[in-house]
Design an enzyme around this catalytic site. Structure first.
Site, PDB file in Angstrom:
ATOM      1  CB  SER A 261      16.153  55.871 -32.100  1.00 17.51           C
ATOM      2  OG  SER A 261      17.392  56.200 -32.638  1.00 17.51           O
ATOM      3  CD  GLN A 262      13.493  56.212 -25.273  1.00 17.76           C
ATOM      4  OE1 GLN A 262      14.585  56.758 -25.299  1.00 17.76           O
ATOM      5  NE2 GLN A 262      12.668  56.298 -24.268  1.00 17.76           N
TER       6      GLN A 262
END
Lengths: 208, 806
Positions: free
Chosen positions: A59-60
């Site tokens: 994920s970011q």
């Protein structure tokens, strides 16, 4: 990367959400590049999601920070992670002193993550299994992070959550994560869902 | 023979285009497929430029050149698709990574090659047969028409990837007409066809294999150990895949309440084009096994009406039938658009589903919900529209440019009219946040049912939501105190939130699934207020009611919100952007830039010529002819989707009939001209074609809706006859302006023939994309009006520039 996270975080102040110092410190200490496929190492510290194979992403960083914040846990808490993926989220939690139990459904991903985690955070317990049933042996948990796609919230997870605990679930496809759901278990066993929306688009909703 | 070969290569080319749309929709997502293929068609424009520049060289080795382009077409049709699949293009990553734009460009540049080859082939024949231009064009159009028939048939009998072999073979057939060897020509041709067939058959399977994006749900489920595909059925409507899960079972029940105490039964996963998951539930006639059916928002309808006669939109995996059975429905009718899903579930998974399809109370109709209801005399207690049919499945707005006639003001009226007194229309949709689809649906319903009696409507509607779905209930009667009590009990027992019911108080909403504000309640209240016009106008998304003449329910795009969304794209607004629309605009812009290049480049080559020619008029004429042709093609496809009820048949029938009759029109355009000259008439064929075309289209503007309404409930054969009768006359005249323009060029500026061919190709690409955009923003009448004006402009150019020059 941390600057960007702080900038994103500042946009959530109106919602009384602020990424804590502990989380930022943990993120600073963790070599994110070790959780990223070799060919994407140059993007490891960019605030963006990256493909790790098998249709999964790391994920970011901002989302990782935010999900950790929303769990609202302290050190020595017991947290279950559904969907180990790269292992980065588990590492952040472990760095904060949390007891992490992580379940991954895809054996290849679990193997890859355990290679990194065994060196950096050997205390993390990881197993290949169906996250739907959680990990009963170590329940109840103070918090549960679900990073896999869900169409409904699995009943076994709600049972394995302590009263007052929270389940954090992101909704949306890997590159478009925009909405987080928190399932809060009340002392009386009832549940309330908080749709933290739109977590990264304050101005738009502000106008509505 | 050359003319026949034009038909074959044209058939192969359009077949390849349609096949690519199918294949790319399976491996990627529909709208990126549309973009890539639209731009690849610019290969036709590029061929015009190429022919202007390389004409002499090619004509010196005429037969060899034609032979080569046919072979190149065949080989590149396979090779380019193979290479495209090797490029790690991920549409979802486009907003994050500039590299993806490069991959995207390589994608369409590669796919441009086959279209360039086929168009160069046809363009060369135009140059060679410059005395029979109308014939060449006619063979091109008729061949294209047959190409649609061939590929549609192939898609029914072959796996989609194997249809590539058919295209490959067709290229070889075209090649056989041009064998460069003079001796034993017939035998060599036969041998070429034979070799083509052998190679097509022998192409390694992995060259044509479909590599689905790793982010497609089908690919994701197959990553899990022991999960495997147990059945695959393909047709032009879609690739249906059934997956059996292994150690880790599928548990699919979107939006299931947290209070559901029941276990989910064994399930099989059902995918269409690797996406749109639904579940086939195992059922052993133990109602307790499917208790979870009562724990979704859609179940509310069955609490309000006991043992109903119910109509369900869409079969999915049969889940909605089980829900109706769970609530002891007296009669269950289902309308499903895809006959293959019906066949699969009824024949192969009937046993798995507890043989429910054998029950006399269950009837499944193949068709479109709206058309079915317009035909049937039945009235229902419950018309149940599940989320699979009422929402854009994609979370990133790819559906925004798809026309949908199921949720227009007119469609809602049809559903409402088929409810018994106190019957219920239940529409469930996936939640999008900030709210868009549910508010647009509500606005559409209000507009449909609320024209005369505002108070009445306010007292007929209820809305609830979970974290995943919203359900709208519209009652054909006043909502009673008892209904409200049932509603409250239902929501409380399942932790669902009340959004609206007559007399709702603000403190009753937003209790279980907490949003920052009660967006849904506020939206619904605003839409029911007298100020709803302003609310819709000022809302960040387009939630204007959808109507039949502008049936783009899923388009929530507003230009005014775009700068804000783009500015914040890295902060999560990506999923709020209606990408379908943006992709269409981007496609148009790229097509315009390339077209400009392809159209202007030959002018530099013409500078060497001493001959003068009206370049602006030639450009305008052929550009407008191509543009208007595509405007009408796209517009009629959209209109016939509503009439026929099946998008697939509408597209196939309209293209086949339109190209066929345009081809006939083209073939006799010269004969008409000769006859007019013979009788010394001052009228020309162009006058007849444009005036007749404009008159017909004007008549259609006024009467098409009435004709559709009169035959809506007719059977498929009558509808097809109506389609032919409506399309054939104007298609006949549409086929004339292009060859008439070419004939003028042949007399006055021969060098311009390939140029015109390229201009027409570019205009076709731009026309298709531009028409789609205009239809979303304007309506059918305006788009038809624009097409008529464009044709009248071509007449003006022909009359006042071309004929004067003659």
């Amino acid at each position: 990367m941390l600057k960007t996270i702080l900038w994103h975080s500042s946009m959530l102040e109106s919602k009384n959400i602020k990424i804590s110092e502990e989380i930022l410190k943990a993120m600073q200490n963790i070599p994110r590049h070790k959780f990223v496929p070799q060919k994407l190492v140059k993007y490891a510290y960019k605030d963006r999601p990256l493909a790790i194979g098998f249709g999964q992403t790391i994920s970011q960083p901002f989302i990782v920070a935010l999900m950790t914040e929303l769990l609202n846990i302290s050190d020595a808490s017991v947290v279950l992670e559904i969907g180990t993926g790269s292992g980065y989220q588990a590492a952040i939690l472990a760095e904060m002193g949390v007891n992490v139990y992580s379940v991954e459904i895809i054996p290849e991903l679990a193997e890859r993550a355990s290679k990194v985690l065994n060196i950096l955070y050997p205390k993390i317990k990881l197993r290949v299994s169906d996250g739907y049933f959680g990990w009963k042996k170590y329940a109840p948990f103070d918090g549960i992070i679900v990073t896999a796609a869900v169409d409904h919230i699995p009943e076994p997870l709600t049972h394995q959550l302590k009263a007052g605990g929270k389940i954090v679930i992101p909704i949306g496809s890997p590159y478009t994560v925009q909405e987080l759901i928190i399932v809060e278990k009340k002392i009386n066993g009832d549940f309330i869902l908080h749709q933290i929306l739109p977590v990264r688009f304050v101005p738009l909703t502000g106008d509505h | 023979m050359y003319l026949l070969s034009v038909s074959v290569i044209a058939a192969a080319s359009i077949g390849y285009e349609l096949l690519l749309i199918r294949l790319m929709s399976i491996v990627q997502w529909h709208h990126f497929a549309y973009m890539i293929i639209s731009l690849a068609l610019l290969g036709i424009g590029a061929s015009g430029t190429f022919l202007v520049l390389a004409k002499q060289w090619l004509l010196q080795r005429q037969r060899f050149s034609l032979w080569s382009f046919a072979i190149f077409f065949s080989v590149s049709s396979i090779l380019c698709f193979y290479l495209v699949q090797k490029i790690p293009f991920n549409p979802l990553e486009v907003p994050w990574s500039a590299l993806q734009f490069i991959y995207l460009s390589i994608n369409y540049l590669l796919l441009m090659i086959p279209f360039f080859c086929s168009a160069t082939y046809v363009g060369m024949v135009f140059i060679i047969f410059n005395k029979k231009l109308e014939k060449v064009y006619s063979f091109d159009l008729i061949g294209s028409s047959l190409g649609v028939v061939v590929i549609v048939y192939s898609l029914f009998v072959l796996e989609p990837q194997n249809c590539l072999r058919v295209i490959f073979f067709m290229g070889f057939v075209a090649c056989a007409f041009n064998t460069p060897i003079n001796k034993y020509k017939f035998l060599v041709s036969l041998l070429t066809i034979f070799i083509g067939a052998v190679i097509a058959y022998g192409i390694p399977t992995n060259w044509t294999a479909l590599n689905l994006s790793e982010y497609k749900p089908l690919n994701k489920i197959l990553q899990i150990p022991d999960n495997k595909i147990i059945r695959e059925v393909s047709s032009p409507r879609g690739l249906i895949t059934v997956v059996k899960t292994g150690r880790i079972p599928l548990r699919y029940s979107p939006g299931l309440s947290l209070k559901n105490p029941y276990k989910l039964p064994e399930q099989l996963a059902l995918f269409t084009d690797g996406d749109s998951l639904s579940a086939i539930n195992r059922f052993n006639y133990d109602i307790g096994e499917i208790g979870h059916m009562d724990y979704v928002t859609g179940a509310l309808a069955y609490h309000l009406v006991k043992t109903p006669k119910v109509l369900i939109a869409g079969l999915s995996g049969g889940e909605n039938i089980l829900r109706a059975l769970y609530f002891n429905s007296e009669k269950i009718d289902v309308v499903e658009t895809n006959p293959q899903i019906v066949e699969l579930l009824k024949k192969e998974y009937n046993n798995f589903s507890g043989n429910i399809y054998d029950l006399p109370t269950i009837k499944i109709y193949v068709g479109n919900l709206r058309n079915f209801l317009m035909k049937t005399k039945n009235l229902y207690d419950v018309i149940f529209i599940p989320p699979e049919n009422s929402s854009a499945m994609s979370s990133v707005g790819f559906e925004s440019v798809n026309a949908s006639n199921l949720f227009t003001v007119e469609a809602i009226k049809v559903y409402h009219d088929k409810l018994k007194t106190n019957g219920i229309l239940s529409i469930t949709s996936w939640i999008k946040i900030p709210p868009r689809n549910s508010l647009k649906l509500f606005a559409t319903i209000i507009h449909s049912l609320n024209k005369e009696n505002f108070d009445f409507f306010e007292k007929n509607v209820m809305i609830i939501r979970s974290w995943k779905t919203t359900t709208l209930i519209i009652k054909n009667g006043l909502i009673t105190e008892k209904d409200i009590n049932t509603l409250k009990r239902f929501c409380q027992n399942r932790s669902f939130d009340l959004v609206y019911y007559p007399g709702i108080k603000k403190d009753e909403v937003n209790r279980y699934n907490l949003l920052e504000k009660s967006f849904f309640y506020e939206g619904a209240s605003q839409l029911l207020s007298k100020d709803r016009g302003n609310f819709i106008k000022n809302y960040k998304f387009n939630i204007e009611p959808s109507i039949d003449s502008r049936p783009f329910f899923y388009n929530f795009f507003k230009w005014s919100s775009l700068p804000e969304l783009l500015k914040l794209r890295t902060q999560g607004t990506v999923s709020m952007i209606e990408w379908g629309y943006i992709i269409l605009v981007a496609t148009l812009l790229i097509a315009l830039i390339f077209s400009l290049l392809f159209i202007l480049l030959p002018i530099f080559a013409f500078k060497k010529l001493k001959q003068s020619y009206p370049k602006k008029s030639i450009m305008s004429y052929f550009f407008l002819v191509g543009l208007a042709f595509m405007f009408l093609e796209i517009m009629f496809i959209q209109r016939f989707i509503l009439f026929l009820g099946y998008p697939f048949y509408a597209i196939a029938y309209v293209i086949i009939i339109l190209l066929l009759f345009a081809g006939i029109g083209s073939s006799i355009s010269k004969k008409i001209e000769i006859h007019l000259k013979k009788i010394k008439s001052s009228i020309h064929t162009i006058d007849i074609s444009i005036i007749c075309l404009s008159t017909l289209l004007t008549i259609y503007l006024f009467f098409l809706s009435s004709i559709f309404n009169a035959f809506f409930s007719s059977n498929e054969i009558i509808k097809f006859i109506i389609l032919v009768l409506l399309i054939a006359p104007y298609a006949f005249f549409m086929g004339m302006p292009f060859p008439l323009g070419l004939a003028w060029l042949e007399k006055h500026f021969k060098e311009g023939i390939p140029w015109a061919w390229g201009i027409n190709g570019c205009a076709s690409v731009i026309g298709a994309v531009f028409a789609s955009l205009l239809l979303i923003n304007l309506d059918y009448t305006t788009v038809t009006g624009i097409a008529v004006l464009m044709y009248l402009a071509t007449l003006t150019i022909f009359r006042f520039v071309f004929l004067k020059k003659s």
